[in-house]
Design a protein around this motif. Structure first.
Motif, PDB file in Angstrom:
ATOM      1  N   GLU A  71       0.574  -8.403   1.739  1.00  0.00           N
ATOM      2  CA  GLU A  71       0.054  -7.892   3.003  1.00  0.00           C
ATOM      3  C   GLU A  71       0.625  -8.665   4.186  1.00  0.00           C
ATOM      4  O   GLU A  71       0.951  -8.079   5.227  1.00  0.00           O
ATOM      5  N   ARG A  72       0.763  -9.978   4.028  1.00  0.00           N
ATOM      6  CA  ARG A  72       1.341 -10.761   5.120  1.00  0.00           C
ATOM      7  C   ARG A  72       2.774 -10.316   5.405  1.00  0.00           C
ATOM      8  O   ARG A  72       3.170 -10.172   6.564  1.00  0.00           O
ATOM      9  N   MET A  73       3.546 -10.092   4.356  1.00  0.00           N
ATOM     10  CA  MET A  73       4.935  -9.673   4.561  1.00  0.00           C
ATOM     11  C   MET A  73       5.006  -8.273   5.155  1.00  0.00           C
ATOM     12  O   MET A  73       5.868  -7.984   5.986  1.00  0.00           O
ATOM     13  N   ARG A  74       4.098  -7.409   4.734  1.00  0.00           N
ATOM     14  CA  ARG A  74       4.053  -6.068   5.323  1.00  0.00           C
ATOM     15  C   ARG A  74       3.710  -6.150   6.802  1.00  0.00           C
ATOM     16  O   ARG A  74       4.346  -5.499   7.646  1.00  0.00           O
ATOM     17  N   ARG A  75       2.705  -6.967   7.124  1.00  0.00           N
ATOM     18  CA  ARG A  75       2.228  -7.067   8.495  1.00  0.00           C
ATOM     19  C   ARG A  75       3.244  -7.743   9.416  1.00  0.00           C
ATOM     20  O   ARG A  75       3.489  -7.290  10.542  1.00  0.00           O
ATOM     21  N   GLU A  76       3.850  -8.823   8.951  1.00  0.00           N
ATOM     22  CA  GLU A  76       4.728  -9.603   9.812  1.00  0.00           C
ATOM     23  C   GLU A  76       6.170  -9.117   9.817  1.00  0.00           C
ATOM     24  O   GLU A  76       6.873  -9.270  10.820  1.00  0.00           O
ATOM     25  N   ARG A  77       6.617  -8.532   8.699  1.00  0.00           N
ATOM     26  CA  ARG A  77       8.021  -8.152   8.585  1.00  0.00           C
ATOM     27  C   ARG A  77       8.226  -6.637   8.465  1.00  0.00           C
ATOM     28  O   ARG A  77       9.357  -6.175   8.510  1.00  0.00           O
ATOM     29  N   GLY A  78       7.121  -5.892   8.272  1.00  0.00           N
ATOM     30  CA  GLY A  78       7.257  -4.456   8.082  1.00  0.00           C
ATOM     31  C   GLY A  78       7.823  -4.071   6.723  1.00  0.00           C
ATOM     32  O   GLY A  78       8.305  -2.951   6.547  1.00  0.00           O
ATOM     33  N   THR A  79       7.744  -4.985   5.762  1.00  0.00           N
ATOM     34  CA  THR A  79       8.305  -4.739   4.436  1.00  0.00           C
ATOM     35  C   THR A  79       7.459  -3.720   3.683  1.00  0.00           C
ATOM     36  O   THR A  79       6.245  -3.883   3.562  1.00  0.00           O
ATOM     37  N   PRO A  80       8.052  -2.664   3.143  1.00  0.00           N
ATOM     38  CA  PRO A  80       7.272  -1.682   2.372  1.00  0.00           C
ATOM     39  C   PRO A  80       6.724  -2.305   1.089  1.00  0.00           C
ATOM     40  O   PRO A  80       7.383  -3.122   0.448  1.00  0.00           O
ATOM     41  N   ILE A  81       5.524  -1.890   0.714  1.00  0.00           N
ATOM     42  CA  ILE A  81       4.890  -2.319  -0.528  1.00  0.00           C
ATOM     43  C   ILE A  81       4.753  -1.094  -1.414  1.00  0.00           C
ATOM     44  O   ILE A  81       4.128  -0.104  -1.021  1.00  0.00           O
ATOM     45  N   ARG A  82       5.311  -1.155  -2.626  1.00  0.00           N
ATOM     46  CA  ARG A  82       5.306  -0.020  -3.538  1.00  0.00           C
ATOM     47  C   ARG A  82       4.427  -0.347  -4.744  1.00  0.00           C
ATOM     48  O   ARG A  82       4.440  -1.468  -5.258  1.00  0.00           O
ATOM     49  N   ILE A  83       3.696   0.661  -5.230  1.00  0.00           N
ATOM     50  CA  ILE A  83       2.811   0.491  -6.381  1.00  0.00           C
ATOM     51  C   ILE A  83       2.573   1.859  -7.020  1.00  0.00           C
ATOM     52  O   ILE A  83       2.688   2.900  -6.347  1.00  0.00           O
ATOM     53  N   HIS A  84       2.236   1.864  -8.299  1.00  0.00           N
ATOM     54  CA  HIS A  84       1.928   3.134  -8.954  1.00  0.00           C
ATOM     55  C   HIS A  84       0.723   3.785  -8.299  1.00  0.00           C
ATOM     56  O   HIS A  84      -0.236   3.104  -7.899  1.00  0.00           O
ATOM     57  N   GLU A  85       0.754   5.095  -8.227  1.00  0.00           N
ATOM     58  CA  GLU A  85      -0.294   5.832  -7.524  1.00  0.00           C
ATOM     59  C   GLU A  85      -1.692   5.576  -8.090  1.00  0.00           C
ATOM     60  O   GLU A  85      -2.686   5.633  -7.356  1.00  0.00           O
ATOM     61  N   LEU A  86      -1.793   5.265  -9.383  1.00  0.00           N
ATOM     62  CA  LEU A  86      -3.107   5.047  -9.988  1.00  0.00           C
ATOM     63  C   LEU A  86      -3.701   3.677  -9.667  1.00  0.00           C
ATOM     64  O   LEU A  86      -4.880   3.450  -9.944  1.00  0.00           O
ATOM     65  N   ASP A  87      -2.906   2.778  -9.112  1.00  0.00           N
ATOM     66  CA  ASP A  87      -3.420   1.460  -8.725  1.00  0.00           C
ATOM     67  C   ASP A  87      -3.421   1.252  -7.213  1.00  0.00           C
ATOM     68  O   ASP A  87      -3.756   0.163  -6.744  1.00  0.00           O
ATOM     69  N   ALA A  88      -3.087   2.272  -6.451  1.00  0.00           N
ATOM     70  CA  ALA A  88      -3.003   2.115  -4.999  1.00  0.00           C
ATOM     71  C   ALA A  88      -4.348   1.725  -4.400  1.00  0.00           C
ATOM     72  O   ALA A  88      -4.441   0.826  -3.549  1.00  0.00           O
ATOM     73  N   ALA A  89      -5.419   2.381  -4.837  1.00  0.00           N
ATOM     74  CA  ALA A  89      -6.748   2.071  -4.291  1.00  0.00           C
ATOM     75  C   ALA A  89      -7.164   0.645  -4.624  1.00  0.00           C
ATOM     76  O   ALA A  89      -7.820  -0.031  -3.812  1.00  0.00           O
ATOM     77  N   LEU A  90      -6.795   0.164  -5.804  1.00  0.00           N
ATOM     78  CA  LEU A  90      -7.111  -1.217  -6.184  1.00  0.00           C
ATOM     79  C   LEU A  90      -6.392  -2.198  -5.269  1.00  0.00           C
ATOM     80  O   LEU A  90      -6.991  -3.169  -4.786  1.00  0.00           O
ATOM     81  N   ALA A  91      -5.126  -1.958  -4.997  1.00  0.00           N
ATOM     82  CA  ALA A  91      -4.360  -2.843  -4.124  1.00  0.00           C
ATOM     83  C   ALA A  91      -4.898  -2.841  -2.697  1.00  0.00           C
ATOM     84  O   ALA A  91      -4.838  -3.855  -2.000  1.00  0.00           O
ATOM     85  N   ARG A  92      -5.446  -1.698  -2.280  1.00  0.00           N
ATOM     86  CA  ARG A  92      -6.021  -1.613  -0.929  1.00  0.00           C
ATOM     87  C   ARG A  92      -7.442  -2.162  -0.867  1.00  0.00           C
ATOM     88  O   ARG A  92      -8.048  -2.192   0.207  1.00  0.00           O
ATOM     89  N   GLY A  93      -7.996  -2.570  -1.983  1.00  0.00           N
ATOM     90  CA  GLY A  93      -9.349  -3.119  -2.008  1.00  0.00           C
ATOM     91  C   GLY A  93     -10.432  -2.075  -1.925  1.00  0.00           C
ATOM     92  O   GLY A  93     -11.574  -2.391  -1.590  1.00  0.00           O
ATOM     93  N   GLU A  94     -10.125  -0.837  -2.281  1.00  0.00           N
ATOM     94  CA  GLU A  94     -11.086   0.261  -2.138  1.00  0.00           C
ATOM     95  C   GLU A  94     -11.931   0.479  -3.390  1.00  0.00           C
ATOM     96  O   GLU A  94     -12.937   1.183  -3.328  1.00  0.00           O
TER      97      GLU A  94
END
Length: 239
Positions: A71-94
């Motif tokens: 998240e820090r790299m995404r926020r500060e550098r705009g780096t895309p974060i890729r993950i399988h669609e079935l774990d996306a909600a887990l990575a987002r903390g939802e």
């Protein structure tokens, strides 16, 4: 730490993040712990690269000890974060972590794991606010052209990444070569797995694959062959 030309690792093998370079650009596979952020520039420099050369972070799944500095790299550098669609909600903390207990535990190894993570920001992880998803069988347009292999069990969207150009298979926590809860070494079902039976069944998806480097989220690189690693996981799971 250099594992092979164009293949480096952050961490001491307890919690792993990998850097894969191709044609002057870098894919990060798993972001380990937040504290690895301070180690990243030096490891990239050892590859002759910099943060500007990182194309994306690809997560094998959404557990906190894999999203690390993403998240820090995404926020500060705009780096895309890729993950399988079935774990996306887990990575987002939802959604809650689907892990079902610790399994066998030995006091010293689990304390070492907790201390190692705690000293590197493991208690201060930030969910990733925005992720891009991929599906089973996708070949990602990133350095190394990782091919996605869905291996559910540890989490619903656990994914391995096969990179033939680097003779590497990144297995995430589809299995581990070290049980961080007991200190036991060698290929085995990873601790904190949601469905151990499904994790073992999913290993059939590695049948026929060959890779010199089998790279787990926890433990040292395995160089004894994919089929032998799978055999050992199955054997140990059967008890």
């Amino acid at each position: 730490m250099q594992l092979a030309p164009s293949l480096h690792r952050l961490g001491n093998g307890l919690i792993n993040s990998y850097l894969l370079e191709e044609a002057g650009q870098v894919t990060i596979i798993d972001a380990g712990l937040p504290g690895y952020w301070k180690d990243l520039p030096a490891e990239l420099a050892a590859m002759g690269r910099s943060v500007e050369d990182v194309r994306a972070i690809v997560l094998t799944h959404g557990h906190s000890d894999h999203i690390g500095f993403a998240e820090r790299m995404r926020r500060e550098r705009g780096t895309p974060i890729r993950i399988h669609e079935l774990d996306a909600a887990l990575a987002r903390g939802e959604v809650p972590n689907p892990a079902r207990g610790l399994g066998p535990v030995k006091i010293r190894p689990i304390l070492e794991f907790m201390l190692y993570g705690g000293l590197r920001g493991g208690l201060r992880n930030h969910p990733i606010k925005e992720v891009a998803t991929f599906g089973e069988g996708a070949t990602l347009d990133l350095p190394g052209s990782p091919r996605v292999i869905l291996v559910p069990g540890h989490t619903p969207g656990s994914a391995a990444l096969h990179v033939p150009t680097h003779d590497a298979l990144f297995v995430g926590d589809a299995f581990a070569t070290k049980a961080v809860t007991t200190g036991e070494e060698g290929p085995r079902v990873a601790p904190f797995t949601a469905d151990a039976d499904e994790a073992v069944r999913s290993l059939v998806r590695f049948d026929g694959l060959e890779a010199r480097w089998v790279l787990p989220g926890h433990g040292q690189a395995w160089t004894g062959g994919v089929s032998e690693a799978i055999r050992l996981v199955r054997e140990r799971a059967a008890g």
